[in-house]
Design a protein around this motif. Structure first.
Motif, PDB file in Angstrom:
ATOM      1  N   LEU A  45      26.254  50.426 -28.801  1.00 54.73           N
ATOM      2  CA  LEU A  45      27.281  50.137 -27.800  1.00 54.73           C
ATOM      3  C   LEU A  45      26.595  49.645 -26.536  1.00 54.73           C
ATOM      4  CD1 LEU A  45      30.228  50.256 -26.897  1.00 54.73           C
ATOM      5  CD2 LEU A  45      29.897  52.671 -26.364  1.00 54.73           C
ATOM      6  N   LEU A  46      26.836  48.392 -26.179  1.00 55.23           N
ATOM      7  CA  LEU A  46      26.141  47.782 -25.053  1.00 55.23           C
ATOM      8  C   LEU A  46      26.854  48.015 -23.728  1.00 55.23           C
ATOM      9  CD1 LEU A  46      25.119  44.343 -26.616  1.00 55.23           C
ATOM     10  CD2 LEU A  46      23.784  46.460 -26.493  1.00 55.23           C
ATOM     11  N   GLY A  47      28.156  47.836 -23.705  1.00 60.32           N
ATOM     12  CA  GLY A  47      28.852  48.035 -22.444  1.00 60.32           C
ATOM     13  C   GLY A  47      30.203  47.365 -22.419  1.00 60.32           C
ATOM     14  N   ARG A  48      30.854  47.418 -21.251  1.00 56.63           N
ATOM     15  CA  ARG A  48      32.190  46.872 -21.090  1.00 56.63           C
ATOM     16  C   ARG A  48      32.222  45.899 -19.927  1.00 56.63           C
ATOM     17  NH1 ARG A  48      36.300  51.074 -18.528  1.00 56.63           N
ATOM     18  NH2 ARG A  48      37.140  49.200 -17.544  1.00 56.63           N
ATOM     19  N   THR A  49      33.123  44.963 -19.990  1.00 56.93           N
ATOM     20  CA  THR A  49      33.389  44.057 -18.890  1.00 56.93           C
ATOM     21  C   THR A  49      34.901  43.903 -18.775  1.00 56.93           C
ATOM     22  OG1 THR A  49      33.173  42.140 -20.363  1.00 56.93           O
ATOM     23  CG2 THR A  49      31.230  42.760 -19.069  1.00 56.93           C
ATOM     24  N   GLU A  50      35.354  43.472 -17.622  1.00 60.40           N
ATOM     25  CA  GLU A  50      36.774  43.251 -17.391  1.00 60.40           C
ATOM     26  C   GLU A  50      36.972  41.915 -16.698  1.00 60.40           C
ATOM     27  OE1 GLU A  50      38.898  46.620 -15.641  1.00 60.40           O
ATOM     28  OE2 GLU A  50      37.187  47.865 -16.228  1.00 60.40           O
ATOM     29  N   GLY A  51      38.149  41.346 -16.889  1.00 67.55           N
ATOM     30  CA  GLY A  51      38.452  40.080 -16.240  1.00 67.55           C
ATOM     31  C   GLY A  51      39.913  39.766 -16.369  1.00 67.55           C
ATOM     32  N   GLU A  52      40.222  38.475 -16.286  1.00 66.87           N
ATOM     33  CA  GLU A  52      41.594  38.016 -16.433  1.00 66.87           C
ATOM     34  C   GLU A  52      41.626  36.793 -17.342  1.00 66.87           C
ATOM     35  OE1 GLU A  52      43.694  37.275 -12.858  1.00 66.87           O
ATOM     36  OE2 GLU A  52      43.718  39.363 -12.224  1.00 66.87           O
ATOM     37  N   SER A  53      42.685  36.680 -18.112  1.00 67.22           N
ATOM     38  CA  SER A  53      42.920  35.497 -18.926  1.00 67.22           C
ATOM     39  C   SER A  53      44.412  35.245 -18.937  1.00 67.22           C
ATOM     40  CB  SER A  53      42.396  35.690 -20.352  1.00 67.22           C
ATOM     41  OG  SER A  53      42.958  36.822 -20.959  1.00 67.22           O
ATOM     42  N   ALA A  54      44.780  33.989 -18.711  1.00 67.56           N
ATOM     43  CA  ALA A  54      46.196  33.597 -18.652  1.00 67.56           C
ATOM     44  C   ALA A  54      46.959  34.465 -17.658  1.00 67.56           C
ATOM     45  CB  ALA A  54      46.833  33.679 -20.031  1.00 67.56           C
ATOM     46  N   GLU A  78      46.526  37.596 -16.770  1.00 67.82           N
ATOM     47  CA  GLU A  78      46.642  39.038 -16.977  1.00 67.82           C
ATOM     48  C   GLU A  78      45.274  39.657 -17.236  1.00 67.82           C
ATOM     49  OE1 GLU A  78      48.190  40.878 -20.464  1.00 67.82           O
ATOM     50  OE2 GLU A  78      48.071  39.044 -21.654  1.00 67.82           O
ATOM     51  N   ALA A  79      45.211  40.951 -17.017  1.00 71.07           N
ATOM     52  CA  ALA A  79      43.954  41.667 -17.161  1.00 71.07           C
ATOM     53  C   ALA A  79      43.522  41.733 -18.622  1.00 71.07           C
ATOM     54  CB  ALA A  79      44.109  43.088 -16.615  1.00 71.07           C
ATOM     55  N   ASN A  80      42.202  41.731 -18.828  1.00 68.91           N
ATOM     56  CA  ASN A  80      41.679  42.009 -20.152  1.00 68.91           C
ATOM     57  C   ASN A  80      40.511  42.966 -20.023  1.00 68.91           C
ATOM     58  OD1 ASN A  80      39.131  40.590 -19.813  1.00 68.91           O
ATOM     59  ND2 ASN A  80      40.244  38.677 -20.108  1.00 68.91           N
ATOM     60  N   ILE A  81      40.176  43.600 -21.112  1.00 72.55           N
ATOM     61  CA  ILE A  81      39.008  44.477 -21.165  1.00 72.55           C
ATOM     62  C   ILE A  81      38.229  44.133 -22.417  1.00 72.55           C
ATOM     63  CG2 ILE A  81      40.396  46.320 -22.243  1.00 72.55           C
ATOM     64  CD1 ILE A  81      38.407  48.334 -20.941  1.00 72.55           C
ATOM     65  N   CYS A  82      36.900  44.065 -22.263  1.00 70.91           N
ATOM     66  CA  CYS A  82      36.017  43.650 -23.355  1.00 70.91           C
ATOM     67  C   CYS A  82      34.925  44.693 -23.535  1.00 70.91           C
ATOM     68  CB  CYS A  82      35.402  42.293 -23.029  1.00 70.91           C
ATOM     69  SG  CYS A  82      34.119  41.740 -24.188  1.00 70.91           S
ATOM     70  N   VAL A  83      34.584  44.971 -24.782  1.00 69.59           N
ATOM     71  CA  VAL A  83      33.455  45.840 -25.084  1.00 69.59           C
ATOM     72  C   VAL A  83      32.515  45.093 -26.015  1.00 69.59           C
ATOM     73  CG1 VAL A  83      34.602  46.968 -27.046  1.00 69.59           C
ATOM     74  CG2 VAL A  83      32.763  48.154 -25.844  1.00 69.59           C
ATOM     75  N   ASP A  84      31.200  45.242 -25.773  1.00 68.80           N
ATOM     76  CA  ASP A  84      30.174  44.532 -26.533  1.00 68.80           C
ATOM     77  C   ASP A  84      29.347  45.519 -27.353  1.00 68.80           C
ATOM     78  OD1 ASP A  84      31.019  42.233 -25.350  1.00 68.80           O
ATOM     79  OD2 ASP A  84      29.244  41.917 -24.125  1.00 68.80           O
ATOM     80  N   PHE A  85      28.999  45.087 -28.560  1.00 71.34           N
ATOM     81  CA  PHE A  85      28.156  45.865 -29.462  1.00 71.34           C
ATOM     82  C   PHE A  85      26.965  45.002 -29.875  1.00 71.34           C
ATOM     83  CE2 PHE A  85      32.563  47.039 -29.958  1.00 71.34           C
ATOM     84  CZ  PHE A  85      32.546  48.423 -29.905  1.00 71.34           C
ATOM     85  N   GLY A  86      25.837  45.636 -30.172  1.00 68.03           N
ATOM     86  CA  GLY A  86      24.637  44.900 -30.540  1.00 68.03           C
ATOM     87  C   GLY A  86      24.023  45.405 -31.833  1.00 68.03           C
ATOM     88  N   LEU A  87      23.378  44.487 -32.541  1.00 75.57           N
ATOM     89  CA  LEU A  87      22.695  44.819 -33.791  1.00 75.57           C
ATOM     90  C   LEU A  87      21.505  43.886 -33.944  1.00 75.57           C
ATOM     91  CD1 LEU A  87      23.108  46.604 -36.437  1.00 75.57           C
ATOM     92  CD2 LEU A  87      24.075  44.540 -37.463  1.00 75.57           C
ATOM     93  N   ASN A  88      20.359  44.437 -34.345  1.00 76.86           N
ATOM     94  CA  ASN A  88      19.195  43.601 -34.643  1.00 76.86           C
ATOM     95  C   ASN A  88      18.423  44.210 -35.807  1.00 76.86           C
ATOM     96  OD1 ASN A  88      17.712  45.723 -33.579  1.00 76.86           O
ATOM     97  ND2 ASN A  88      17.281  44.697 -31.647  1.00 76.86           N
ATOM     98  N   ALA A  89      17.294  43.613 -36.152  1.00 77.33           N
ATOM     99  CA  ALA A  89      16.550  44.046 -37.331  1.00 77.33           C
ATOM    100  C   ALA A  89      16.121  45.508 -37.237  1.00 77.33           C
ATOM    101  CB  ALA A  89      15.334  43.142 -37.538  1.00 77.33           C
ATOM    102  N   GLN A  90      15.819  45.974 -36.012  1.00 73.93           N
ATOM    103  CA  GLN A  90      15.385  47.354 -35.834  1.00 73.93           C
ATOM    104  C   GLN A  90      16.531  48.341 -36.085  1.00 73.93           C
ATOM    105  OE1 GLN A  90      14.233  44.785 -33.669  1.00 73.93           O
ATOM    106  NE2 GLN A  90      12.518  44.907 -35.116  1.00 73.93           N
ATOM    107  N   SER A  91      17.786  47.851 -36.068  1.00 72.78           N
ATOM    108  CA  SER A  91      18.939  48.712 -36.331  1.00 72.78           C
ATOM    109  C   SER A  91      19.104  49.008 -37.821  1.00 72.78           C
ATOM    110  CB  SER A  91      20.218  48.048 -35.822  1.00 72.78           C
ATOM    111  OG  SER A  91      20.114  47.620 -34.487  1.00 72.78           O
ATOM    112  N   LEU A  92      18.488  48.196 -38.672  1.00 76.12           N
ATOM    113  CA  LEU A  92      18.661  48.331 -40.113  1.00 76.12           C
ATOM    114  C   LEU A  92      17.756  49.407 -40.681  1.00 76.12           C
ATOM    115  CD1 LEU A  92      18.644  44.537 -41.100  1.00 76.12           C
ATOM    116  CD2 LEU A  92      20.605  45.942 -40.455  1.00 76.12           C
ATOM    117  N   ASP A  93      18.180  50.009 -41.790  1.00 77.59           N
ATOM    118  CA  ASP A  93      17.283  50.929 -42.471  1.00 77.59           C
ATOM    119  C   ASP A  93      16.153  50.120 -43.106  1.00 77.59           C
ATOM    120  OD1 ASP A  93      17.937  50.314 -45.419  1.00 77.59           O
ATOM    121  OD2 ASP A  93      19.915  50.821 -44.632  1.00 77.59           O
TER     122      ASP A  93
END
Length: 321
Positions: free
Chosen positions: A114-123, A125-140
């Motif tokens: 879980l990387l974090g959240r950001t907020e803004g507006e589109s059309a 109205e308010a929106n809320i965004c959450v970002d997730f990350g994955l890379n080779a080190q995340s794999l078994d």
């Protein structure tokens, strides 16, 4: 991780639930999931396992179909919601870099950061965004050995009062000419509908598709609107950037609009009674009558990503009243 110029501050995920509130929206997190809440009452819940969206509510009702028998404990891929397909769609083909991987790859069966959240507006109205990350080190270790590619993914989920946007950024973190890799990507979206017998899908007429129920043979769509009346599993190639799902019994009243960016294909899937009966974690067995998968992706051909390059694609689902 993928290019960090857009990476938000990392969120601390602990066993105890935590809540972050602003004037626009609320983010609630626990050890295994994140829930976004919009001032309109809309919400979205995403598991860290597979970064799978398991719920999206808008206009006071659930917009995604989720099997009541689906495992939500990280023991297997989720049946329903929006599982992520990467880096291969379907059973891997022999002779490809992904040939040793399981069907649909590893993104849906790996715990994401879980990387974090950001907020803004589109059309307006308010929106809320959450970002997730994955890379080779995340794999078994076993999966990392089977894949071998140096990669980074950022997956973003953005919520407004009536839309849910899912977006993927893929980076090739390798070096040198030999570091290029091929991949497929797909947003395996199970949309909830009141009655699949009454809906129609617009925007597919004239497209070439491969029918998996007929041995992947090639056909041309000749129907102005596609009705689902039997087991359906089709890959529509070079699909338009917008499709609409309508109620064919109510003057084609819009139910969903699906808009894609950077994605070439659309998969239409419903297992119908014969298919659902063979899927162990499909419940209720007649649940196929309340769902339709309209899956935006790039799966008919491989995407090639050179060392140091970045690819981006996503889809916006709009739920109508």
């Amino acid at each position: 991780m993928v290019g960090d110029k857009k990476k938000p501050p990392t969120l601390d995920v602990t066993a105890a639930a935590a809540e972050t509130t602003s004037s626009h929206a609320t983010l609630t997190q626990s050890s295994d999931r994140v829930t976004l809440s919009h001032p309109s009452g809309a919400s979205a819940t995403i598991l860290l396992y597979g970064a799978t969206v398991i719920s999206w509510t808008a206009h006071g009702r659930e917009q995604l179909w989720l099997s009541t028998a689906s495992a939500l404990d990280g023991s297997k891929a989720v049946r329903g919601g929006i599982p992520l397909v990467f880096p291969v769609f379907g059973p891997p083909q022999a002779g490809t870099a992904a040939e040793k991987l399981p069907q649909h790859g590893f993104a849906r069966t790996t715990r994401w950061e879980l990387l974090g959240r950001t907020e803004g507006e589109s059309a307006g109205e308010a929106n809320i965004c959450v970002d997730f990350g994955l890379n080779a080190q995340s794999l078994d270790e076993e999966t990392r050995a089977k894949w071998g590619g140096a990669f980074g993914l950022i997956y973003s989920v953005t919520l407004t009062s009536s839309t849910l946007e899912t977006k993927m950024v893929v980076q090739n973190a390798g070096q040198g000419d030999s570091a290029a890799f091929d991949f497929n990507v797909l947003f395996h979206t199970y949309l909830h509908v009141p009655d699949v017998n009454k809906i129609a899908i617009n925007g597919l007429n004239g497209l070439t598709y491969n029918d998996k129920t007929l041995g992947l043979t090639e056909h041309t769509e000749s129907n102005e609107t596609l009705r689902i009346t039997a087991q359906t599993d089709r890959i529509y190639r070079s699909a338009p950037d917008e499709l609409s799902i309508v109620d064919a019994t109510a003057d084609n009243k819009p139910v969903f609009t699906v808009s894609k960016v950077g994605l070439k294909d659309v998969v239409i899937w419903n297992p119908w009674a014969d298919g659902a009966g063979k899927i162990a974690d499909w419940e209720p067995k007649d649940g196929y009558q309340q769902m339709i998968c309209v899956e935006a992706g790039s799966v008919a051909a491989w995407q090639t990503l050179e060392a140091g390059a970045t690819w981006e694609g996503g889809v916006v689902h709009k739920a109508h009243l």
